[in-house]
Design a protein around this motif. Structure first.
Motif, PDB file in Angstrom:
ATOM      1  N   PRO A 185       0.683  -1.224   0.119  1.00 15.79           N
ATOM      2  CA  PRO A 185       0.076   0.151   0.001  1.00 15.79           C
ATOM      3  C   PRO A 185       0.793   1.372  -0.121  1.00 15.79           C
ATOM      4  N   ILE A 186       1.852   1.351   0.821  1.00 15.54           N
ATOM      5  CA  ILE A 186       2.733   2.489   0.817  1.00 15.54           C
ATOM      6  C   ILE A 186       3.469   2.780  -0.216  1.00 15.54           C
ATOM      7  N   ALA A 187       4.202   1.816  -0.695  1.00 18.89           N
ATOM      8  CA  ALA A 187       4.941   1.686  -1.766  1.00 18.89           C
ATOM      9  C   ALA A 187       4.014   2.165  -3.289  1.00 18.89           C
ATOM     10  N   ASN A 188       2.884   1.840  -3.335  1.00 11.65           N
ATOM     11  CA  ASN A 188       2.081   2.098  -4.292  1.00 11.65           C
ATOM     12  C   ASN A 188       1.710   3.471  -4.252  1.00 11.65           C
ATOM     13  N   MET A 189       1.364   3.965  -3.065  1.00 10.71           N
ATOM     14  CA  MET A 189       0.800   5.373  -2.982  1.00 10.71           C
ATOM     15  C   MET A 189       2.079   6.368  -3.255  1.00 10.71           C
ATOM     16  N   LYS A 190       3.151   5.974  -2.983  1.00  6.59           N
ATOM     17  CA  LYS A 190       4.330   6.692  -3.174  1.00  6.59           C
ATOM     18  C   LYS A 190       4.678   6.886  -4.531  1.00  6.59           C
ATOM     19  N   VAL A 191       4.686   5.873  -5.340  1.00  3.51           N
ATOM     20  CA  VAL A 191       5.085   5.727  -6.711  1.00  3.51           C
ATOM     21  C   VAL A 191       3.870   6.343  -7.517  1.00  3.51           C
ATOM     22  N   GLY A 192       2.642   5.938  -7.214  1.00  2.00           N
ATOM     23  CA  GLY A 192       1.449   6.749  -7.689  1.00  2.00           C
ATOM     24  C   GLY A 192       1.513   8.060  -7.765  1.00  2.00           C
ATOM     25  N   SER A 193       1.673   8.851  -6.316  1.00  2.46           N
ATOM     26  CA  SER A 193       1.688   9.985  -6.103  1.00  2.46           C
ATOM     27  C   SER A 193       2.870  10.689  -6.802  1.00  2.46           C
ATOM     28  N   ALA A 194       3.952  10.129  -6.911  1.00  2.00           N
ATOM     29  CA  ALA A 194       5.118  10.766  -7.790  1.00  2.00           C
ATOM     30  C   ALA A 194       4.652  10.929  -9.321  1.00  2.00           C
ATOM     31  N   ILE A 195       4.030   9.877  -9.678  1.00  2.00           N
ATOM     32  CA  ILE A 195       3.433   9.962 -11.113  1.00  2.00           C
ATOM     33  C   ILE A 195       2.435  11.008 -11.230  1.00  2.00           C
ATOM     34  N   SER A 197       1.989  13.815  -9.436  1.00  2.00           N
ATOM     35  CA  SER A 197       2.912  15.163  -9.213  1.00  2.00           C
ATOM     36  C   SER A 197       3.389  15.375 -10.726  1.00  2.00           C
ATOM     37  N   ASP A 198       4.028  14.680 -11.189  1.00  2.00           N
ATOM     38  CA  ASP A 198       4.966  14.573 -12.360  1.00  2.00           C
ATOM     39  C   ASP A 198       3.806  15.072 -13.460  1.00  2.00           C
ATOM     40  N   MET A 199       2.599  14.447 -13.659  1.00  2.00           N
ATOM     41  CA  MET A 199       1.425  14.521 -14.745  1.00  2.00           C
ATOM     42  C   MET A 199       0.737  16.096 -14.345  1.00  2.00           C
ATOM     43  N   ILE A 200       0.737  16.577 -13.211  1.00  2.00           N
ATOM     44  CA  ILE A 200       0.184  17.801 -12.652  1.00  2.00           C
ATOM     45  C   ILE A 200       0.950  18.991 -13.477  1.00  2.00           C
ATOM     46  N   ALA A 201       2.495  18.747 -13.015  1.00  2.00           N
ATOM     47  CA  ALA A 201       3.263  19.561 -13.394  1.00  2.00           C
ATOM     48  C   ALA A 201       3.673  19.655 -14.821  1.00  2.00           C
ATOM     49  N   ARG A 202       3.424  18.394 -15.435  1.00  2.77           N
ATOM     50  CA  ARG A 202       3.493  18.644 -16.808  1.00  2.77           C
ATOM     51  C   ARG A 202       2.276  19.064 -17.677  1.00  2.77           C
ATOM     52  N   GLU A 207      -6.568  19.226 -13.195  1.00  5.27           N
ATOM     53  CA  GLU A 207      -7.645  18.482 -14.210  1.00  5.27           C
ATOM     54  C   GLU A 207      -6.743  17.733 -15.414  1.00  5.27           C
ATOM     55  N   ARG A 208      -5.970  18.483 -15.894  1.00  7.27           N
ATOM     56  CA  ARG A 208      -4.944  18.156 -16.834  1.00  7.27           C
ATOM     57  C   ARG A 208      -4.005  17.008 -16.613  1.00  7.27           C
ATOM     58  N   GLY A 209      -3.493  17.113 -15.382  1.00  6.58           N
ATOM     59  CA  GLY A 209      -2.766  15.996 -14.735  1.00  6.58           C
ATOM     60  C   GLY A 209      -3.517  14.778 -14.731  1.00  6.58           C
ATOM     61  N   LEU A 210      -4.608  14.881 -14.103  1.00  3.22           N
ATOM     62  CA  LEU A 210      -5.561  13.646 -13.921  1.00  3.22           C
ATOM     63  C   LEU A 210      -5.738  12.991 -15.237  1.00  3.22           C
ATOM     64  N   GLN A 211      -6.180  13.959 -16.276  1.00  5.90           N
ATOM     65  CA  GLN A 211      -6.242  13.075 -17.742  1.00  5.90           C
ATOM     66  C   GLN A 211      -5.005  12.589 -18.158  1.00  5.90           C
ATOM     67  N   LEU A 212      -3.653  13.143 -17.881  1.00 11.10           N
ATOM     68  CA  LEU A 212      -2.669  12.389 -18.072  1.00 11.10           C
ATOM     69  C   LEU A 212      -2.451  11.003 -17.401  1.00 11.10           C
ATOM     70  N   TYR A 213      -3.001  10.964 -15.918  1.00  9.56           N
ATOM     71  CA  TYR A 213      -2.705  10.192 -15.241  1.00  9.56           C
ATOM     72  C   TYR A 213      -3.508   8.958 -15.575  1.00  9.56           C
ATOM     73  N   VAL A 214      -4.731   9.114 -15.986  1.00 12.59           N
ATOM     74  CA  VAL A 214      -5.351   8.082 -16.457  1.00 12.59           C
ATOM     75  C   VAL A 214      -5.247   7.560 -18.017  1.00 12.59           C
ATOM     76  N   GLY A 215      -4.271   8.176 -18.392  1.00 13.55           N
ATOM     77  CA  GLY A 215      -3.851   7.631 -19.753  1.00 13.55           C
ATOM     78  C   GLY A 215      -4.726   8.293 -20.914  1.00 13.55           C
ATOM     79  N   ALA A 216      -5.384   9.414 -20.817  1.00  9.96           N
ATOM     80  CA  ALA A 216      -6.259   9.808 -21.823  1.00  9.96           C
ATOM     81  C   ALA A 216      -5.653  11.252 -22.413  1.00  9.96           C
ATOM     82  N   GLY A 217      -4.164  11.415 -22.483  1.00 10.15           N
ATOM     83  CA  GLY A 217      -3.547  12.570 -22.757  1.00 10.15           C
ATOM     84  C   GLY A 217      -3.733  12.972 -23.975  1.00 10.15           C
ATOM     85  N   ASN A 218      -4.217  12.000 -24.923  1.00  5.65           N
ATOM     86  CA  ASN A 218      -4.228  12.263 -26.333  1.00  5.65           C
ATOM     87  C   ASN A 218      -5.778  12.254 -26.704  1.00  5.65           C
ATOM     88  N   GLN A 219      -6.759  12.209 -25.981  1.00 10.47           N
ATOM     89  CA  GLN A 219      -8.070  12.208 -26.062  1.00 10.47           C
ATOM     90  C   GLN A 219      -8.841  13.642 -25.826  1.00 10.47           C
TER      91      GLN A 219
END
Length: 291
Positions: A185-195, A197-202, A207-219
């Motif tokens: 649980p902790i490792a997954n939350m750390k890795v998922g949160s790092a990803i 955070s990167d998606m929101i920055a990108r 909202e856009r970070g969540l769209q990238l996170y779910v894999g719908a960046g090109n949609q």
């Protein structure tokens, strides 16, 4: 004849008298010794009690044993971080009223034990500080992605609380012991949160970070994913104010409302090699969920 008899009878009597004298002297000496020892012992105890009752005397005695005092202090200092680390996860959620209400909401909403919910809430707050990420956003992603099930796995291979695509982000799990840590649980939350955070920055926004996170960046849209996550975040925030019942009612109402159809796995950039712009970006793709 009588004189001899008197002489003979005199010696036993004298011997008995001397024996009695010696015995009396011995008994007297022993009694005196007992009195002296008892008196000395009582005096010693009395003096010791008086000395130890004096703060200055106690301080002086402690100063005579520096090695023992240093050893005790060193042991306590070494144990302090371990005890603090062991107590942090439950203590913070138990002492913070906001976290306590969030724990109650998540436990009731997703039917999990409060102890497990408490651990996730505390971890989300700690991880949020580490990655400068809203802990309520982390918890809302965990809720939408896996319903707080650390062993959840999609048909496409997304795993754990935040449904991280383990094979794509294998390198991120190396610091946590390898790919099997995706179900921790902790490792997954750390890795998922790092990803995340990167998606929101990108993306430049949550909202856009969540769209990238779910894999719908090109949609054109993310199938309502970001709306569901942010809606859950608002309910968690409501619960944090103490309105747990209202948050539960809002969640039930939201479940009755029609939802947009989520993006299909075939069109997600994380799963379709034709839509991945470049290998370097593919390494940073967010996790995908099952349809």
């Amino acid at each position: 004849m009588s004189a001899a008899t008197n002489s003979i009878s005199f010696y036993p009597a004298a011997e008995v008298a001397w024996t009695n004298v010696v015995r009396d002297i011995r008994d007297g000496a022993l009694a005196t010794a007992r009195v002296v020892v008892t008196f000395a012992g009582c005096t010693t105890l009395l003096v010791a009690a008086i000395l130890f009752a004096n703060d200055d005397v106690r301080a002086a005695l402690k100063s005579l044993l520096p090695s023992q005092a240093t050893q005790v202090a060193t042991t306590e200092e070494a144990a302090a971080p371990v005890e603090a680390a062991a107590s942090t996860p439950t203590a913070s959620a138990g002492n913070d009223p906001r976290q306590k209400h969030i724990v109650q909401y998540l436990a009731r909403r997703y039917r999990v034990a409060e102890e497990a919910s408490r651990m996730l809430v505390s971890s989300a707050y700690q991880i949020g500080k580490e990655y400068k990420l809203d802990p309520l956003l982390i918890l809302s992603v965990v809720a939408i992605e896996s319903s707080l099930n650390p062993y959840a796995e999609s048909a496409m291979g997304a795993q754990g609380l935040m449904q991280v695509m383990t094979r794509i982000h294998a390198g991120r799990f190396e610091a946590h012991g390898g790919q099997l840590a995706a179900l921790d649980p902790i490792a997954n939350m750390k890795v998922g949160s790092a990803i995340l955070s990167d998606m929101i920055a990108r993306g430049g926004s949550v909202e856009r970070g969540l769209q990238l996170y779910v894999g719908a960046g090109n949609q054109a849209d993310d199938g309502g994913y970001s709306a569901r996550v942010l809606g859950e975040r608002s309910r968690i925030a409501l619960a944090a104010t103490g309105k747990v019942d209202a948050a539960i009612s809002a969640a039930r109402q939201a479940a009755l409302e029609p939802q947009q159809k989520p993006a299909t796995a075939a069109t997600r950039p994380a799963e379709s090699s034709a839509s991945i712009p470049a290998p370097a970006q593919a390494e940073e793709r967010p996790p995908a969920r099952s349809a």
